[in-house]
Scaffold this motif. Structure first.
Motif, PDB file in Angstrom:
ATOM      1  N   GLU A  72       0.828  -1.157   0.082  1.00 50.61           N
ATOM      2  CA  GLU A  72      -0.067  -0.240   0.109  1.00 50.61           C
ATOM      3  C   GLU A  72       0.822   1.331   0.096  1.00 50.61           C
ATOM      4  O   GLU A  72       0.524   2.489  -0.671  1.00 50.61           O
ATOM      5  N   LEU A  73       1.970   1.515   0.604  1.00 43.07           N
ATOM      6  CA  LEU A  73       2.929   2.332   0.582  1.00 43.07           C
ATOM      7  C   LEU A  73       3.345   2.455  -0.318  1.00 43.07           C
ATOM      8  O   LEU A  73       3.706   3.618  -0.731  1.00 43.07           O
ATOM      9  N   GLU A  74       3.855   1.576  -1.092  1.00 35.93           N
ATOM     10  CA  GLU A  74       4.259   1.646  -2.237  1.00 35.93           C
ATOM     11  C   GLU A  74       3.585   2.171  -3.368  1.00 35.93           C
ATOM     12  O   GLU A  74       3.946   3.150  -4.240  1.00 35.93           O
ATOM     13  N   VAL A  75       2.226   1.975  -3.464  1.00 33.22           N
ATOM     14  CA  VAL A  75       1.315   2.351  -4.275  1.00 33.22           C
ATOM     15  C   VAL A  75       1.284   3.829  -3.909  1.00 33.22           C
ATOM     16  O   VAL A  75       1.163   4.773  -4.958  1.00 33.22           O
ATOM     17  N   ILE A  76       1.062   4.267  -2.906  1.00 34.64           N
ATOM     18  CA  ILE A  76       0.690   5.824  -2.490  1.00 34.64           C
ATOM     19  C   ILE A  76       2.229   6.522  -2.996  1.00 34.64           C
ATOM     20  O   ILE A  76       1.916   7.523  -3.474  1.00 34.64           O
ATOM     21  N   GLU A  77       3.322   5.962  -2.738  1.00 35.59           N
ATOM     22  CA  GLU A  77       4.687   6.598  -3.059  1.00 35.59           C
ATOM     23  C   GLU A  77       4.732   6.914  -4.486  1.00 35.59           C
ATOM     24  O   GLU A  77       5.191   7.983  -5.018  1.00 35.59           O
ATOM     25  N   GLU A  78       4.337   5.897  -5.157  1.00 36.12           N
ATOM     26  CA  GLU A  78       4.366   5.771  -6.817  1.00 36.12           C
ATOM     27  C   GLU A  78       3.090   6.823  -7.328  1.00 36.12           C
ATOM     28  O   GLU A  78       3.635   7.630  -8.041  1.00 36.12           O
ATOM     29  N   THR A  79       2.147   6.815  -6.645  1.00 38.13           N
ATOM     30  CA  THR A  79       1.191   7.917  -7.118  1.00 38.13           C
ATOM     31  C   THR A  79       1.617   9.458  -6.838  1.00 38.13           C
ATOM     32  O   THR A  79       1.711  10.144  -7.499  1.00 38.13           O
ATOM     33  N   HIS A  80       2.124   9.631  -5.742  1.00 36.39           N
ATOM     34  CA  HIS A  80       2.533  11.061  -5.472  1.00 36.39           C
ATOM     35  C   HIS A  80       3.892  11.225  -6.423  1.00 36.39           C
ATOM     36  O   HIS A  80       3.938  12.396  -6.632  1.00 36.39           O
ATOM     37  N   LYS A  81       4.769  10.113  -6.553  1.00 38.94           N
ATOM     38  CA  LYS A  81       5.915  10.563  -7.441  1.00 38.94           C
ATOM     39  C   LYS A  81       5.293  10.804  -8.963  1.00 38.94           C
ATOM     40  O   LYS A  81       5.918  11.727  -9.588  1.00 38.94           O
ATOM     41  N   HIS A  90      -6.885   4.748   2.219  1.00 43.82           N
ATOM     42  CA  HIS A  90      -6.235   3.634   2.072  1.00 43.82           C
ATOM     43  C   HIS A  90      -5.754   3.326   0.467  1.00 43.82           C
ATOM     44  O   HIS A  90      -6.621   4.053  -0.135  1.00 43.82           O
ATOM     45  N   ALA A  91      -4.972   2.506   0.102  1.00 47.16           N
ATOM     46  CA  ALA A  91      -4.857   2.236  -1.380  1.00 47.16           C
ATOM     47  C   ALA A  91      -4.783   0.736  -1.562  1.00 47.16           C
ATOM     48  O   ALA A  91      -4.762   0.263  -2.594  1.00 47.16           O
ATOM     49  N   LEU A  92      -5.132  -0.312  -0.587  1.00 48.22           N
ATOM     50  CA  LEU A  92      -5.399  -1.360  -0.555  1.00 48.22           C
ATOM     51  C   LEU A  92      -6.408  -2.080   0.123  1.00 48.22           C
ATOM     52  O   LEU A  92      -6.726  -1.775   1.385  1.00 48.22           O
ATOM     53  N   PHE A  93      -7.215  -2.746  -0.509  1.00 51.89           N
ATOM     54  CA  PHE A  93      -8.630  -3.237   0.088  1.00 51.89           C
ATOM     55  C   PHE A  93      -8.778  -4.632  -0.027  1.00 51.89           C
ATOM     56  O   PHE A  93      -7.860  -5.202  -0.787  1.00 51.89           O
ATOM     57  N   HIS A  94      -9.739  -5.222   0.671  1.00 50.25           N
ATOM     58  CA  HIS A  94      -9.983  -6.873   0.524  1.00 50.25           C
ATOM     59  C   HIS A  94     -11.431  -7.079  -0.086  1.00 50.25           C
ATOM     60  O   HIS A  94     -12.269  -6.257   0.111  1.00 50.25           O
ATOM     61  N   THR A  95     -11.510  -8.224  -0.809  1.00 47.32           N
ATOM     62  CA  THR A  95     -12.647  -8.361  -1.198  1.00 47.32           C
ATOM     63  C   THR A  95     -13.848  -8.407  -0.471  1.00 47.32           C
ATOM     64  O   THR A  95     -13.879  -9.180   0.747  1.00 47.32           O
ATOM     65  N   GLY A  96     -15.032  -7.696  -0.705  1.00 53.28           N
ATOM     66  CA  GLY A  96     -16.310  -7.675   0.304  1.00 53.28           C
ATOM     67  C   GLY A  96     -16.391  -6.494   1.032  1.00 53.28           C
ATOM     68  O   GLY A  96     -17.214  -6.448   1.915  1.00 53.28           O
ATOM     69  N   GLU A  97     -15.074  -5.721   1.298  1.00 52.72           N
ATOM     70  CA  GLU A  97     -15.246  -4.531   2.034  1.00 52.72           C
ATOM     71  C   GLU A  97     -15.911  -3.108   2.073  1.00 52.72           C
ATOM     72  O   GLU A  97     -16.177  -3.310   0.881  1.00 52.72           O
ATOM     73  N   SER A  98     -16.425  -2.584   2.692  1.00 56.13           N
ATOM     74  CA  SER A  98     -17.231  -1.318   2.411  1.00 56.13           C
ATOM     75  C   SER A  98     -15.994  -0.256   2.149  1.00 56.13           C
ATOM     76  O   SER A  98     -14.953  -0.105   2.791  1.00 56.13           O
ATOM     77  N   ILE A  99     -16.228   0.443   1.060  1.00 60.73           N
ATOM     78  CA  ILE A  99     -15.282   1.564   0.962  1.00 60.73           C
ATOM     79  C   ILE A  99     -16.129   2.956   0.507  1.00 60.73           C
ATOM     80  O   ILE A  99     -17.233   2.709   0.202  1.00 60.73           O
ATOM     81  N   SER A 100     -15.570   3.923   0.450  1.00 63.09           N
ATOM     82  CA  SER A 100     -15.919   5.181  -0.071  1.00 63.09           C
ATOM     83  C   SER A 100     -15.026   5.979  -0.951  1.00 63.09           C
ATOM     84  O   SER A 100     -13.697   5.966  -0.530  1.00 63.09           O
ATOM     85  N   VAL A 146      -6.799   8.692 -11.628  1.00 62.05           N
ATOM     86  CA  VAL A 146      -6.388   9.609 -10.761  1.00 62.05           C
ATOM     87  C   VAL A 146      -6.048   8.798  -9.478  1.00 62.05           C
ATOM     88  O   VAL A 146      -5.149   9.213  -8.604  1.00 62.05           O
ATOM     89  N   VAL A 147      -6.563   7.801  -9.156  1.00 64.50           N
ATOM     90  CA  VAL A 147      -5.941   6.766  -7.996  1.00 64.50           C
ATOM     91  C   VAL A 147      -5.680   5.420  -8.302  1.00 64.50           C
ATOM     92  O   VAL A 147      -6.710   4.940  -9.270  1.00 64.50           O
ATOM     93  N   LYS A 148      -4.747   4.806  -8.061  1.00 60.13           N
ATOM     94  CA  LYS A 148      -4.339   3.411  -8.235  1.00 60.13           C
ATOM     95  C   LYS A 148      -4.623   2.905  -7.019  1.00 60.13           C
ATOM     96  O   LYS A 148      -4.093   3.114  -5.912  1.00 60.13           O
ATOM     97  N   PHE A 149      -5.516   1.538  -6.776  1.00 60.96           N
ATOM     98  CA  PHE A 149      -5.648   0.903  -5.612  1.00 60.96           C
ATOM     99  C   PHE A 149      -5.524  -0.769  -6.002  1.00 60.96           C
ATOM    100  O   PHE A 149      -5.448  -1.119  -7.093  1.00 60.96           O
TER     101      PHE A 149
END
Length: 435
Positions: free
Chosen positions: A265-274, A309-319, A402-405
């Motif tokens: 997740e941190l790598e994805v967030i870092e990559e997005t910011h870069k 967050h940038a990482l989720f699990h199948t079946g979770e609630s997100i917004s 705009v967002v990678k997850f």
């Protein structure tokens, strides 16, 4: 000179593998940059002795202790480079420790690099006898086991062919079959079942389970966490040569998964910011953002339990939260969201106009939230598109990707989605026919 760590006393316990205070480091010599621009100048610097050498030590294993009782099963997990393979090579005597003590009580079958010692010009039969003797068997013992080895490996039709003609799967079959038929007291397995057809791999797993039932000691190193949890009594998690945790397989594996996911997740967030820092305003107009900006999207966030967050699990609630600002007054506003897999496959797209959502007075600025009760996507990487536009499609502000997850799933299903489902069984007993 090798130092021996102080041994922990455990009276009355018979260990198959007893490791106390083990440490191993490797020296790397790195040439510092000296401004060479040609092969000629590099060679000249070498012969004149102008090179600068920096000595770096890498701790492959550091102060490691593991005492494995006879008949127990221990799993070792960790990412690549964590020291797992080094540990196995220390146990099998390929490497010598810098510090600590290793005691092995019993014959080892090390399923690490199956067939690595086979001579390519020798036949399968010749290699079996050569490798078997190296494993401690006599010629007579190999004679007794030979037919069983070949039968298990399913190579009777090519056993007298040179092994250079074998595929990697055939190498694995021959090596595995020989190893498990040496009557080992200790079985060491290191990812060797990644090669071979599914039917033979299943057969190998059955054989390992059989050896376990017979009371053989198992040391398993694998990225297959399901297999580790299924076969092992205890699990040790290594990272950069150090023990991070040990204990109940389910607990340690869950903790390791959480750690891995957090890093991802941190790598994805870092990559997005870069990427965001690299792209100029004009680039964004061309590559992933367009529109008149009469209404502007200021920020986009994906949240779970009100935390970004940038990482989720199948079946979770997100917004998805979309911050906006009106640069010009207008009442014709539509907000949209799209989810795409990274290969470009459109997973879902919707907007407030399609769903006939009555939009209230939005004021000068604010936040629109798109809520998903269950995000039932399977494991993969995804991107998010968000947009605000007029009802006729005229774009105010469109953000593509705009967002990678990332999505992670407990079950390795195939496809795109995991629909809510259940399994039901109706058993009908066959009626016995009258004699």
């Amino acid at each position: 000179m090798q130092e021996v760590a102080k041994e922990v006393i455990s009276a009355g316990v018979d260990y198959s593998i007893d490791i106390v205070g083990l440490s191993k480091k490797f020296k790397r010599s790195t040439l510092k940059k000296a401004g060479y621009s040609t092969i000629k100048s590099a060679l000249l610097g070498f012969f004149l002795g102008n090179k600068k050498k920096e000595v770096i030590f890498t701790n492959a294993i550091e102060d490691f202790t593991a005492r494995i009782p006879k008949g127990a099963s221990l799993g070792i997990i960790g990412k690549n480079g964590s020291g797992k393979s080094t540990l196995l090579k220390l146990i099998t005597g390929i490497y010598r420790p810098d510090l600590g003590k290793i005691s092995v009580n019993g014959r080892i079958a090390a399923l690490i690099e199956l067939g690595a010692g086979f001579h390519p010009e020798f036949t399968g039969r010749e290699n079996l006898y050569l490798a078997g003797i190296m494993m401690g068997l006599t010629r007579q013992e190999i004679d007794v086991r030979f037919d069983k080895i070949i039968e298990f490996a399913e190579l009777s039709n090519v056993i007298d062919d040179p092994v250079r003609t074998y595929s990697s799967g055939m190498y694995m079959r021959l090596g595995f079959s020989l190893a498990v038929h040496t009557d080992p007291d200790i079985l060491i397995v290191d990812e060797v079942l990644a090669v071979g057809d599914a039917a033979f791999v299943a057969k190998c797993k059955d054989k390992i389970a059989e050896l376990r039932k017979e009371g053989r000691t198992l040391l398993l190193v694998s990225h297959d966490l399901g297999a580790v949890e299924r076969w092992c009594d205890e699990v040790i998690w290594l990272n950069e040569g150090k023990e991070m945790d040990r204990g109940n397989p389910r607990r340690v594996i869950d903790k390791y998964r959480q750690w891995i996911e957090k890093k991802e997740e941190l790598e994805v967030i870092e990559e997005t910011h870069k990427e965001a820092e690299k792209v100029t305003v004009s680039d964004k107009q061309e590559k992933g953002r367009w529109g008149s900006r009469e209404v502007e999207i200021l920020a986009v966030r994906m949240l779970k339990n009100n935390v970004e967050h940038a990482l989720f699990h199948t079946g979770e609630s997100i917004s998805v939260e979309i911050d906006y600002v009106f640069n010009e007054a207008t009442s014709d506003v539509v907000f949209g969201v799209g989810i795409n897999r990274v290969d470009g496959l459109v997973i879902h797209g919707t907007n407030t106009d399609l769903e006939r959502i009555l939009i209230p007075d939005l004021g000068q600025s604010g936040t629109v939230t798109f809520c998903v009760e269950r995000l039932d996507l399977l494991e993969a990487s995804y991107t998010l598109d968000v947009a605000v536009h007029r009802q006729d499609g005229y774009p105010y502000d469109y953000h593509q990707g705009v967002v990678k997850f990332l999505m992670r799933s407990e079950f390795k299903q195939v496809g795109i989605i995991s629909p809510k489902h259940s399994w039901n069984f109706r058993i009908v007993e066959a009626k016995r026919k009258a004699v």
